[in-house]
Design a protein around this motif. Sequence first.
Motif, short mmCIF file in Angstrom:
data_model
loop_
_atom_site.label_atom_id
_atom_site.label_comp_id
_atom_site.label_asym_id
_atom_site.label_seq_id
_atom_site.Cartn_x
_atom_site.Cartn_y
_atom_site.Cartn_z
N THR A 172 -8.34 -0.52 -1.68
CA THR A 172 -8.18 -1.97 -1.64
C THR A 172 -9.16 -2.75 -2.51
OG1 THR A 172 -9.47 -1.93 0.41
CG2 THR A 172 -7.08 -2.10 0.61
N THR A 173 -10.27 -2.14 -2.94
CA THR A 173 -11.22 -2.88 -3.77
C THR A 173 -11.27 -2.37 -5.20
OG1 THR A 173 -13.06 -1.45 -3.07
CG2 THR A 173 -12.69 -3.46 -1.79
N ASP A 174 -10.27 -1.60 -5.61
CA ASP A 174 -10.27 -1.03 -6.96
C ASP A 174 -10.00 -2.12 -8.00
OD1 ASP A 174 -9.22 0.42 -9.41
OD2 ASP A 174 -9.74 2.12 -8.14
N GLY A 175 -10.84 -2.16 -9.04
CA GLY A 175 -10.73 -3.19 -10.05
C GLY A 175 -9.46 -3.15 -10.88
N ARG A 176 -8.74 -2.03 -10.82
CA ARG A 176 -7.50 -1.94 -11.58
C ARG A 176 -6.37 -2.75 -10.94
NH1 ARG A 176 -8.11 4.51 -12.02
NH2 ARG A 176 -8.98 4.04 -9.96
N ILE A 177 -6.52 -3.12 -9.69
CA ILE A 177 -5.47 -3.88 -9.00
C ILE A 177 -5.25 -5.23 -9.70
CG2 ILE A 177 -4.88 -5.06 -6.85
CD1 ILE A 177 -6.23 -2.68 -5.38
N PRO A 178 -6.27 -6.06 -9.87
CA PRO A 178 -6.01 -7.32 -10.59
C PRO A 178 -5.73 -7.11 -12.07
CG PRO A 178 -8.36 -7.10 -10.08
CD PRO A 178 -7.65 -6.00 -9.35
N ALA A 179 -6.37 -6.10 -12.67
CA ALA A 179 -6.18 -5.88 -14.11
C ALA A 179 -4.75 -5.52 -14.45
CB ALA A 179 -7.13 -4.80 -14.60
N LEU A 180 -4.08 -4.80 -13.55
CA LEU A 180 -2.71 -4.35 -13.79
C LEU A 180 -1.68 -5.23 -13.09
CD1 LEU A 180 -3.32 -0.50 -13.48
CD2 LEU A 180 -2.86 -1.79 -15.58
N ASN A 181 -2.15 -6.36 -12.53
CA ASN A 181 -1.25 -7.33 -11.89
C ASN A 181 -0.45 -6.68 -10.76
OD1 ASN A 181 -0.38 -9.98 -11.68
ND2 ASN A 181 1.47 -9.60 -12.90
N LEU A 182 -1.18 -6.00 -9.88
CA LEU A 182 -0.57 -5.37 -8.71
C LEU A 182 -0.83 -6.22 -7.48
CD1 LEU A 182 -1.63 -1.64 -9.29
CD2 LEU A 182 0.51 -2.76 -9.98
N ARG A 183 0.07 -6.15 -6.52
CA ARG A 183 -0.07 -6.84 -5.24
C ARG A 183 -0.28 -5.79 -4.15
NH1 ARG A 183 4.75 -10.57 -2.93
NH2 ARG A 183 4.20 -11.77 -4.83
N VAL A 184 -1.35 -5.94 -3.38
CA VAL A 184 -1.60 -5.05 -2.25
C VAL A 184 -0.80 -5.54 -1.05
CG1 VAL A 184 -3.34 -4.18 -0.64
CG2 VAL A 184 -3.88 -4.39 -3.08
N LEU A 185 -0.04 -4.65 -0.46
CA LEU A 185 0.76 -5.02 0.71
C LEU A 185 -0.11 -4.99 1.97
CD1 LEU A 185 4.07 -3.05 0.07
CD2 LEU A 185 3.51 -5.42 -0.53
N GLU A 186 0.08 -5.98 2.81
CA GLU A 186 -0.68 -6.06 4.05
C GLU A 186 -0.32 -4.90 4.97
OE1 GLU A 186 -1.04 -8.92 8.02
OE2 GLU A 186 0.20 -9.54 6.31
N ASP A 187 -1.32 -4.27 5.53
CA ASP A 187 -1.13 -3.23 6.54
C ASP A 187 -1.03 -3.94 7.90
OD1 ASP A 187 -1.17 -0.93 8.11
OD2 ASP A 187 -3.32 -0.56 7.83
N ASP A 188 0.13 -4.55 8.16
CA ASP A 188 0.25 -5.46 9.29
C ASP A 188 0.29 -4.77 10.64
OD1 ASP A 188 2.76 -4.79 7.94
OD2 ASP A 188 3.76 -5.93 9.51
N LYS A 189 0.42 -3.45 10.66
CA LYS A 189 0.31 -2.70 11.92
C LYS A 189 -1.01 -1.94 12.00
CE LYS A 189 5.27 -2.30 12.74
NZ LYS A 189 6.42 -1.40 13.07
N THR A 190 -1.93 -2.30 11.11
CA THR A 190 -3.30 -1.74 11.07
C THR A 190 -3.30 -0.22 11.23
OG1 THR A 190 -3.68 -2.16 13.43
CG2 THR A 190 -4.33 -3.89 11.88
N PHE A 191 -2.52 0.45 10.39
CA PHE A 191 -2.48 1.91 10.44
C PHE A 191 -3.73 2.54 9.83
CE2 PHE A 191 -1.71 5.82 8.04
CZ PHE A 191 -1.45 6.69 9.10
N PHE A 192 -4.14 2.06 8.67
CA PHE A 192 -5.19 2.74 7.93
C PHE A 192 -6.56 2.54 8.58
CE2 PHE A 192 -2.01 2.14 4.47
CZ PHE A 192 -1.78 3.49 4.24
#
Length: 324
Positions: A239-259
């Motif tokens: 979730t804190t990897d710098g490639r996420i914004p650089a590659l224009n990716l959207r992190v999906l919410e873990d809305d059932k708090t699995f991880f």
Amino acid sequence: MRNTAPPAGWTRIVCAIACLVLVSGCGLRSASGAVLAADPGTIQHYESLEGVPITVAAKDFTEQLILGNMLSTILSTAGADVTNLTNTPGSFGVRQAMLNGDADISPEYTGTGWINYLGNEEPIKDEIAQWQAVNEADQANGLTWLAPAPMNNTYAFAIREDAAERLGVTKLSDLTALDRSELTFCVESEFASRNDGFIPMLQTYGLTREDLGGVTTLDTGVIYTATADGVCNFGEVFTTDGRIPALNLRVLEDDKTFFPLYNLTEVVDSELLAAHPELIEIFGQLNPKLTNETMLELNAKVDNDGDDPALVARDWLLEQGLVT
């Protein structure tokens, strides 16, 4: 025997060149053992820490390189005599250094402590309860875990922004509404077989392996670009990897708090902390500022822009007024 010592002054020249290469090369490593100096800001100089030897150990990936240098600069500014062992190979290299007394402080993640170091199979879903549990258990090893930061560097799935808009997904529970052909995933092999990994995650969100349109197994680093390039719709990320914004990716919410929760904090030798409780005050000023958004930005400066992690760490401390 022939004298093999270098000419007078040559050692200093070689060392200077080596340091310049390390700092100005690819941006992924700092000069070994360097502690960048700064003056006190909101973190003050403590006479009680004057000359106290403190060794900081951090792991050998981007986020830890930044954090290890951050802790080293803070402690040096506060007055300690700091040895910087940032870039220690692997989690267990740092852990062993802490256990055997070769290191006094390390930036660490509560989930790593609870699951990897202490051998628990079931994570605790509340971040405060998870911290309290790992701290209580590790007291037997002479280690104290300070109150954690909001930053939670855990597993997640990300999708490129245009695909997210097309499919209308913002959270993992949205996956069950998608056509099978859209349920394509990129994962790394270890994650595919973990009890906190891929198959149990699917089950938590009402899916099975048979419901999916395709699963591609890749090395962790390749998954980010593969997801951005459309090899799959959903890629396993941190979730804190710098490639996420650089590659224009959207992190999906873990809305059932699995991880599991992997909140960042400092692990401190308990004897050192008992002698210098001011360390709690010092890191109590730092930790609330360390969010996922902050680490995404700082990690991107190193991974995408090629900046040096020690300079990234100090510049951010300066921006926050923690040092001057």
